[in-house]
Write an enzyme that holds these catalytic residues in place. Sequence first.
Site, PDB file in Angstrom:
ATOM      1  N   GLU A   1       0.854  -1.187   0.000  1.00 37.08           N
ATOM      2  CA  GLU A   1       0.000   0.000   0.000  1.00 37.08           C
ATOM      3  C   GLU A   1       0.890   1.238   0.000  1.00 37.08           C
ATOM      4  O   GLU A   1       2.117   1.143   0.137  1.00 37.08           O
ATOM      5  CB  GLU A   1      -0.971  -0.011   1.182  1.00 37.08           C
TER       6      GLU A   1
ATOM      7  N   HIS B   1      -9.524   9.634   4.043  1.00 43.82           N
ATOM      8  CA  HIS B   1      -9.141   8.657   3.021  1.00 43.82           C
ATOM      9  C   HIS B   1      -9.381   9.284   1.656  1.00 43.82           C
ATOM     10  O   HIS B   1     -10.430   9.900   1.420  1.00 43.82           O
ATOM     11  CB  HIS B   1      -9.959   7.371   3.161  1.00 43.82           C
TER      12      HIS B   1
ATOM     13  N   ARG C   1      -1.408   9.264   2.327  1.00 46.28           N
ATOM     14  CA  ARG C   1      -2.834   9.564   2.158  1.00 46.28           C
ATOM     15  C   ARG C   1      -3.150  11.056   2.179  1.00 46.28           C
ATOM     16  O   ARG C   1      -4.012  11.511   1.442  1.00 46.28           O
ATOM     17  CB  ARG C   1      -3.637   8.853   3.248  1.00 46.28           C
TER      18      ARG C   1
ATOM     19  N   HIS D   1     -11.777   9.380   7.673  1.00 46.00           N
ATOM     20  CA  HIS D   1     -11.508   7.948   7.736  1.00 46.00           C
ATOM     21  C   HIS D   1     -10.937   7.475   9.071  1.00 46.00           C
ATOM     22  O   HIS D   1     -11.426   6.508   9.646  1.00 46.00           O
ATOM     23  CB  HIS D   1     -10.527   7.586   6.616  1.00 46.00           C
TER      24      HIS D   1
ATOM     25  N   ARG E   1      -1.398   8.567   9.597  1.00 49.55           N
ATOM     26  CA  ARG E   1      -1.270   7.116   9.758  1.00 49.55           C
ATOM     27  C   ARG E   1      -0.789   6.448   8.477  1.00 49.55           C
ATOM     28  O   ARG E   1      -1.322   6.686   7.396  1.00 49.55           O
ATOM     29  CB  ARG E   1      -2.631   6.520  10.151  1.00 49.55           C
TER      30      ARG E   1
END
Length: 521
Positions: free
Chosen positions: A116, A243, A289, A352, A387
């Site tokens: 990811e 997100h 992100r 998110h 995060r």
Amino acid sequence: MRERCDVLVAGTGIAGLTAAITCREAGLRVLVITKEDRIQETNTNYAQGGIIAAKKGSDPALLEKDILEAGCRLNNREAVSLFSREAPALVFDFLIDKVGTVFSKNDSGAYDYTEEAAHSERRILHFEDHTGDSIEESLIARAKKIGVEIRPGYTAVDLITNNHHSEDSQELYQPREVFGMYALENATGEVHTLFADSVILATGGLGNIFHFTTNPLAATGDGIAMAWQAGADIINAEFVQFHPTALFHKDIKRFLISESLRGEGAKLMDRQGRPFMHKYDAREELAPRDVVTRAIYEEMSRQGSEYMLLDIAGHYRGEKPIQERFSRIWETCKKGGIDITKDPIPVVPAAHYFCGGIKVNTEGKSSIARLFAVGEVACTGIHGANRLASTSLLEGLFWGRKAGLSIAAGGNKIADRRLESIPDWRTPAQAERFESALIYQDWKMIKLTMWNHAGIVRTKRSLERAQADLDYHAHRITKFYREAILDRDIIELRNGVSAARIVTAAALHNTKSAGCHYRKD
């Protein structure tokens, strides 16, 4: 009803159930409550992408580096180092070997590691694209098997503290301690007095204080609000991660399009089919992100568009067919008339993950004695300002386990006489039930205020406007709450406006942009 247990856990996601299982295995009587009727209705259950896991040849220092870089190096370095060295092995030692969680394997029979954004290597295990429900179901089964009592339909009302609730005047002069919790039984309206030697908050996040969110309806900031009201330290509350890619669809709400699609090659494009991430970051779709979120937000604003597009069909590089690798996403989009094997997916950023929370140490202990917090509701500092993808499930597992082991080793019982001076919940004599339309209107105000004035891009003026509006409505909502016949809706509204004020105040205080807190002053 008054009752007592050794450990009281609020929340049935990966963090709460891991803590509960650990305490129960040590011989403690554990009671777990959830306000939902379905035990599995948690953020964990909806997690798609995966969980970081141990892998032969992986270097903990490299994971540590990735976490620190994603968090803008504002992370708690002690927590990050501990997590990087010890946490990944728990996926095998606890989830796979003890709990029996199933993860996807490749054609050769080996575990299928995926990648990811902002990860230096493929280190993430998954179960197709619905990893969370595989973990959730296995944890529930294990908890029930070993005798953990789980009560659905119980809404936490308030933490019971000696200083605030005791009718013994001498408790006022003692250090603050949590003795348990008042909890509403939704079906009957009775507020139970639940005492425990240790209380664990594992209530998840606060996504529903924003207009767009990937979180389920239950994520209303309950644990944050209750801990704040009890006097616990809250930190990093400005860091709310949005997100980049939630499904934009008139009939399908709150559905996440996992970052793992971009890990498997998916490209972001505008509505004319033009890629744009190269203009914002050299890592393009695999940038952190917050970078991807702001890029989409800027393109939407510049082009006057309500959404952008994510194309997996023309760029997929995985081994299994798209409809198998991303079965949940494929099925959900198909219901909405989108075939992701052929069509690009309309996406929009959405609230998110809460990177801040109740300040805890590396054992999950809060600033109040006997109160622990684990998972998204807690802040160990591991995430810093942002995060890293797929750390959240492992964080819940790791610190759920840490908190459980700490409690099991403690054995500090509350004397019976101290609990005798705690009164049961008192309902006001003239309490009334408020119409759902009023509660809906107040929620709409909170959500739009946070989205428009304290969301992806923030300014001093917008945050001051949000703070003024929220302060005004909080006064009215608190008055409603104090005069109400309690139900889940009014409790969530009280918690939601408290959580919104906490986030806004922190965002106003921090004038420096970092990670998912972006000030455009």
